[in-house]
Design an enzyme around this catalytic site. Structure first.
Site, short mmCIF file in Angstrom:
data_model
loop_
_atom_site.label_atom_id
_atom_site.label_comp_id
_atom_site.label_asym_id
_atom_site.label_seq_id
_atom_site.Cartn_x
_atom_site.Cartn_y
_atom_site.Cartn_z
N GLU A 1 0.82 -1.20 0.00
CA GLU A 1 0.00 0.00 0.00
C GLU A 1 0.85 1.25 0.00
O GLU A 1 1.97 1.28 0.50
CB GLU A 1 -0.90 0.00 1.23
CG GLU A 1 -1.91 -1.11 1.16
CD GLU A 1 -3.01 -0.97 2.18
OE1 GLU A 1 -3.96 -1.75 2.11
OE2 GLU A 1 -2.93 -0.10 3.06
N CYS B 1 3.33 8.59 0.85
CA CYS B 1 3.89 7.68 1.85
C CYS B 1 4.09 6.32 1.17
O CYS B 1 3.12 5.70 0.74
CB CYS B 1 2.91 7.58 3.02
SG CYS B 1 3.39 6.38 4.28
N CYS C 1 7.34 -7.04 7.05
CA CYS C 1 8.52 -6.47 7.71
C CYS C 1 9.05 -7.50 8.70
O CYS C 1 8.27 -8.18 9.37
CB CYS C 1 8.12 -5.21 8.47
SG CYS C 1 9.50 -4.38 9.31
N CYS D 1 7.59 -5.24 15.34
CA CYS D 1 7.13 -4.27 16.34
C CYS D 1 5.71 -4.66 16.74
O CYS D 1 4.86 -4.92 15.89
CB CYS D 1 7.17 -2.85 15.77
SG CYS D 1 8.84 -2.32 15.33
N CYS E 1 2.46 -2.71 15.46
CA CYS E 1 2.39 -2.33 14.04
C CYS E 1 1.70 -3.40 13.20
O CYS E 1 2.01 -4.59 13.33
CB CYS E 1 3.82 -2.10 13.53
SG CYS E 1 3.92 -1.76 11.77
N GLY F 1 7.13 -1.85 5.86
CA GLY F 1 8.53 -2.28 5.80
C GLY F 1 9.51 -1.37 6.50
O GLY F 1 9.19 -0.25 6.91
N GLU F 2 10.72 -1.88 6.66
CA GLU F 2 11.82 -1.12 7.25
C GLU F 2 12.77 -0.73 6.12
O GLU F 2 13.51 -1.58 5.60
CB GLU F 2 12.52 -1.98 8.31
CG GLU F 2 13.85 -1.45 8.79
CD GLU F 2 13.82 0.00 9.27
OE1 GLU F 2 12.89 0.39 10.00
OE2 GLU F 2 14.73 0.76 8.88
N SER G 1 12.11 6.87 7.35
CA SER G 1 11.76 6.55 8.73
C SER G 1 12.25 5.16 9.07
O SER G 1 12.03 4.21 8.33
CB SER G 1 10.23 6.63 8.89
OG SER G 1 9.86 6.34 10.22
N SER H 1 11.82 6.00 14.84
CA SER H 1 10.66 5.62 15.65
C SER H 1 11.15 5.15 17.01
O SER H 1 11.60 4.02 17.16
CB SER H 1 9.88 4.51 14.93
OG SER H 1 9.53 4.95 13.64
N LEU H 2 11.08 6.04 17.98
CA LEU H 2 11.65 5.76 19.30
C LEU H 2 10.65 4.97 20.15
O LEU H 2 10.91 3.86 20.56
CB LEU H 2 12.06 7.07 19.97
CG LEU H 2 12.92 6.98 21.22
CD1 LEU H 2 14.21 6.22 20.97
CD2 LEU H 2 13.22 8.37 21.76
N ASN I 1 -2.96 4.51 16.41
CA ASN I 1 -4.14 4.12 15.64
C ASN I 1 -4.46 2.68 15.97
O ASN I 1 -3.67 1.78 15.70
CB ASN I 1 -3.86 4.25 14.14
CG ASN I 1 -3.93 5.69 13.71
OD1 ASN I 1 -4.98 6.31 13.76
ND2 ASN I 1 -2.80 6.22 13.33
N1 SAH Z 1 9.81 0.77 9.66
C1 SAH Z 1 9.80 2.20 9.65
C2 SAH Z 1 8.72 2.83 8.79
C3 SAH Z 1 7.33 2.28 8.88
S1 SAH Z 1 6.35 2.63 10.32
C4 SAH Z 1 9.72 2.73 11.07
O1 SAH Z 1 9.55 1.95 12.00
O2 SAH Z 1 9.86 3.94 11.26
C5 SAH Z 1 6.05 4.36 10.27
C6 SAH Z 1 5.67 4.94 11.64
O3 SAH Z 1 4.37 4.50 12.03
C7 SAH Z 1 6.61 4.57 12.77
O4 SAH Z 1 6.94 5.72 13.51
C8 SAH Z 1 5.77 3.62 13.63
O5 SAH Z 1 6.18 3.67 14.97
C9 SAH Z 1 4.38 4.16 13.41
N2 SAH Z 1 3.27 3.23 13.66
C10 SAH Z 1 3.25 1.90 13.45
N3 SAH Z 1 2.05 1.39 13.74
C11 SAH Z 1 1.28 2.44 14.16
C12 SAH Z 1 -0.07 2.55 14.58
N4 SAH Z 1 -0.88 1.52 14.62
N5 SAH Z 1 -0.51 3.79 14.94
C13 SAH Z 1 0.30 4.86 14.86
N6 SAH Z 1 1.56 4.80 14.44
C14 SAH Z 1 2.05 3.60 14.10
#
Ligand code: SAH
Length: 369
Positions: free
Chosen positions: A99, A112, A119, A123, A126, A170-171, A202, A225-226, A301
């Site tokens: 997507e 985006c 991935c 996480c 996610c 993905g990362e 990101s 993404s901390l 979300n």
């Molecule tokens: N792998 C990369 C890019 C994809 S995720 C990364 O981790 O940065 C992009 C962003 O969306 C990240 O900051 C992640 O922490 C956030 N994210 C993932 N799932 C989410 C959710 N359900 N609601 C809000 N943000 C989310």
């Protein structure tokens, strides 16, 4: 012909100018032809060599023997009720789907993009992480997401994409070569011409990738993404932290700033009762004090059945923000997801589509075929 002699066709959508000039020369053509080819593929979106009308018939025949142009198939499109987010679902030749989201916000038109199908990082909060890892996208497939979004935006609103964020599935730093190649292609003047400050990569915190990216001659933005302020919690939420702990991640962020002169953005997804306490806000301020940065708070979300995590109530979000702002010198922003109503929030892609039938609106908007 034995399999080893089968010619491998070059995908013109993934080839960089210097490589294309070499190819053109090898075919006995003048170098300026490379620029014409780049304009066809990245500017005009032409995918059939036979439609490249300023090339001689002989050259086109030659070219077809060594090259082709790949394309992702658009299988669904959803527009959010307010029209601020348009989500595209693309299918790969191998059948998997990815997507991309177009976000309309003020004067910005942000694409985006996804870098992988699924991935490997797992996480816990996610949606993409829940899928596991299926495959890396090629540079052409990353580029094509942007080309197709740009074409749609131009056709429907007469507007151009202004920004790119690698925040889809993905990362990106685990598909480094293809992502960087795509970033080089998207800034070409022949195509969307998006580069430098307009592009953000990101990462979940793959430290070797951050250090390598800091050394590229690409002036891009980096978001990290901390999402947690202690290694104990981050180890659980983002297993990559077990390899690259917070201190090491912060050192890589500082190095990125030192080498590139650009502040990094720390993203912090707020999870109710998990990382949204006052202590978390104070620790976040402390941790980031040494790194020139911006902090972007993202209320979670909710993914429904896929994860147990919840979005904190608005008062908690506001309080967290105030606490952080009161103790941090850094700029703090709050992202209210614009794609929420169509499950197009970053990190929320793919699975929602799987469990919901195609809506009437999406069906009406999707291209035929
Ligand atoms: N792998 C990369 C890019 C994809 S995720 C990364 O981790 O940065 C992009 C962003 O969306 C990240 O900051 C992640 O922490 C956030 N994210 C993932 N799932 C989410 C959710 N359900 N609601 C809000 N943000 C989310």
């Amino acid at each position: 012909m034995t399999p080893s002699e089968t010619p491998v066709l070059v995908d013109l959508k993934s080839i960089l100018p210097e490589e294309l000039r070499t190819l053109v020369r090898q075919l006995g053509q003048e170098e300026y032809r490379a620029g014409q080819l780049l304009s066809w593929v990245h500017g005009k979106g032409v995918e059939e060599v036979d439609q490249m009308s300023n090339l001689s018939r002989a050259f086109r025949e030659q070219l077809k023997g060594v090259a082709w142009v790949s394309r992702l198939r658009e299988v669904e499109r959803q527009v959010s009720p307010g029209g601020q987010a348009i989500k595209f679902l693309f299918e790969l030749p191998t059948g998997e789907r990815v997507e991309s989201v177009l976000i309309i916000d003020g004067k910005r038109r942000t694409a985006c993009l996804s870098s992988q199908v699924g991935c490997p990082l797992d996480c816990q909060f996610c949606a993409t992480g829940r899928m596991g890892f299926l495959r890396n996208l090629s540079a052409a497939q990353i580029t094509d997401q942007l080309l197709q979004l740009a074409r749609t935006l131009m056709a429907e609103r007469g507007e151009r994409v202004t920004n790119v964020v690698m925040m889809g599935m993905g990362e990106p730093l685990l598909n480094y070569e293809e992502v960087v190649r795509a970033l080089r292609l998207m800034r070409l003047e022949h195509g969307p011409a998006i580069g430098g400050r307009k592009v953000t990569v990101s990462t979940a915190g793959y430290v070797p990738g951050i250090r390598r990216l800091a050394r590229e001659d690409l002036n891009l933005g980096l978001a990290i993404s901390l999402n947690a302020t202690t290694d104990e919690l981050r180890d659980q939420l983002m297993p990559i932290n077990r390899k690259f702990q917070i201190a090491e991640l912060l050192a890589a962020a500082a190095e990125f700033f030192a080498l590139r002169g650009r502040r990094v953005t720390f993203e912090y997804v707020l999870l109710a009762g998990v990382n949204d306490s006052d202590e978390d806000a104070l620790r976040l301020a402390d941790l980031t004090r040494g790194v020139p940065c911006k902090i972007n708070l993202i209320p979670y979300n909710e993914l429904g059945v896929h994860t147990p995590f919840r979005r904190p109530p608005p008062e908690r979000v506001a309080h967290f923000r105030q606490t952080l702002e009161a103790s941090s010198p850094m700029a703090v922003t709050l992202r209210e997801s614009r794609g929420r109503d169509i499950d197009a929030a970053c990190g929320q892609l793919y699975q929602a589509q799987e469990r919901r039938p195609r809506s009437a609106q999406a069906a009406a908007l999707a291209p035929a075929g």
